[in-house]
Design an enzyme around this catalytic site. Structure first.
Site, PDB file in Angstrom:
ATOM      1  N   GLY A   2      -3.177  -0.766  -6.006  1.00  0.00           N
ATOM      2  CA  GLY A   2      -2.157  -1.742  -5.653  1.00  0.00           C
ATOM      3  C   GLY A   2      -2.233  -2.989  -6.515  1.00  0.00           C
ATOM      4  O   GLY A   2      -2.672  -4.052  -6.046  1.00  0.00           O
ATOM      5  N   GLU A  48     -11.199   1.583 -16.883  1.00  0.00           N
ATOM      6  CA  GLU A  48     -10.037   2.432 -17.134  1.00  0.00           C
ATOM      7  C   GLU A  48     -10.018   2.957 -18.557  1.00  0.00           C
ATOM      8  O   GLU A  48      -9.511   4.039 -18.826  1.00  0.00           O
ATOM      9  CB  GLU A  48      -8.751   1.648 -16.850  1.00  0.00           C
TER      10      GLU A  48
END
Length: 401
Positions: free
Chosen positions: A132, A251
């Site tokens: 989110g 990431e």
């Protein structure tokens, strides 16, 4: 940069290659290749069962420390695992955000209680996570987050109100990690907190967003009085920006580098299609473009390995030196060019779908999905600004320009 593999690394490559070949030759073989980019909607239940099968045999979270249930693999062994997994054309996972993003973040920033609560369930693929971060007015400019959270009067819970967008896999996840503004009147990076919020509650509405590829891996998520326990904030309240940036550091790297194996498979498929259409003999310009793409892909992989080698050597300078941003720029633009060449090879037939439904083939899906490569995960503009401002020391871009 020494990219040679040790005898132990080679033995590990043989081990995981053999295990995957055995498993995917049996009952799981029909899942090969399912769930790739633009196809996240495929066989979710079956891929979830496969991921749990991996977990039962100790092949999830392989880079996590052994004290948290992982295998504690070295960086190079993690690369080997991801490469062999991609080379086997194994089904794409459903646990990526928990395994590669939230898990390492909790290990780095979470409390022992948070680690004990969530890490075993991520490891076993019992709970799935969504991210989110992005909002309608806070995509590339993440510091503009407007979703708000406040503590209840008794201090027992956070109450969350706001909207997130482009929320991957929220439609089948149980939890979402949320960046929310918890200090009234705060601006930009200050006053943000990193919260862990359950999705299965009345205050959360998930609306899938249909994409050009026909899938709906992205979602809008609306929070209206949604709640989560007060102790489910990672790091100190108001200091969530550092945690959020720490997560983005996970990431880049191993999993992204392994994408080059999938890209090589896609490139080989485009070359085979060009041979089928006799384009290699009849269109020398197209032949040259395919040759360029093949050479560039090797350079991209070498660039990725070079960035990881600095981390493996103890010099965690990928952010400061811009390696992560450079890698994102080169692979995203390369992948888009591959999609464009695929359409050039297909010619007019690339404009037509198969059958009555919106049934795309692999090359059409490649072209359409790759249009997003230069946007998601940090747009080209953001990556160039990072390199200009943080690496080269150039003046900051004027806001509102």
């Amino acid at each position: 940069m020494d990219l040679r593999y040790s005898d132990a690394d080679l033995a590990f490559r043989a081990e995981i290659r053999g295990w995957l070949a055995e498993q995917l030759d049996g009952e799981w073989g029909e899942l090969r290749g399912l769930g790739g980019p633009g196809r996240d909607h495929e066989a979710i239940d079956e891929r979830l069962a496969w991921n749990r099968h991996l977990a039962a045999h100790g092949w999830t979270c392989v880079g996590w420390p052994t004290e948290h249930g992982g295998r504690g693999l070295s960086l190079w062994q993690q690369v080997i695992f991801r490469e062999e997994y991609a080379r086997a054309n194994a089904p794409h996972g459903v646990n990526h955000l928990g395994e590669t993003l939230l898990g390492p973040t909790l290990i780095a920033f979470g409390t022992p209680e948070q680690q004990a609560r969530f890490l075993p369930r991520i490891l076993a693929v019992e709970e799935l996570w969504a991210q989110g971060y992005s909002e309608p007015a806070a995509g590339s400019d993440l510091a503009n987050v407007q979703t708000r959270a406040r503590l209840t009067d008794d201090g027992s819970q956070w109450v969350v109100d706001g909207q997130k967008v482009w929320t991957s896999n929220a439609h089948f996840s149980q939890w979402v990690f949320v960046i929310a503004r918890t200090e009234p009147g705060s601006q930009r990076h200050r006053g943000l907190s990193f919260l862990l919020v359950p999705l299965d509650q009345d205050g959360v509405e998930v609306r899938p967003i249909e994409q050009l590829t026909g899938g709906s891996e992205f979602n809008e998520v609306f929070f209206t009085g949604a709640t989560t326990d007060a102790d489910l904030v990672v790091g100190e309240p108001g200091q969530g920006w550092g945690v959020a940036m720490g997560l983005l550091g996970f990431e880049r790297g191993v999993s992204t580098l392994a994408q080059t194996v999938d890209y090589a498979r896609e490139l080989d498929a485009v070359i085979a299609l060009a041979r089928e259409h006799h384009a290699l003999d009849e269109q020398p310009v197209l032949r040259d473009r395919l040759a360029e793409l093949k050479v560039e892909l090797e350079v991209i992989r070498a660039q990725g390995l070079r960035g990881l080698s600095t981390v493996a050597g103890g010099d965690d300078s990928s952010a400061g030196g811009g390696a992560g941003s450079i890698f994102k720029l080169v692979w995203a633009n390369w992948h888009q060019r591959l999609g464009e060449v695929a359409m050039q090879v297909m010619g007019q037939s690339g404009l037509l779908t198969r059958g009555d439904d919106y049934d795309l083939d692999e090359f059409q899906r490649l072209f359409l999905f790759s249009r997003a490569d230069t946007i998601y995960g940090g747009s080209d503009e953001v990556q160039k600004n990072i390199l200009a401002e943080r690496v080269l020391g150039l003046p900051r871009e004027p806001k509102g320009a």
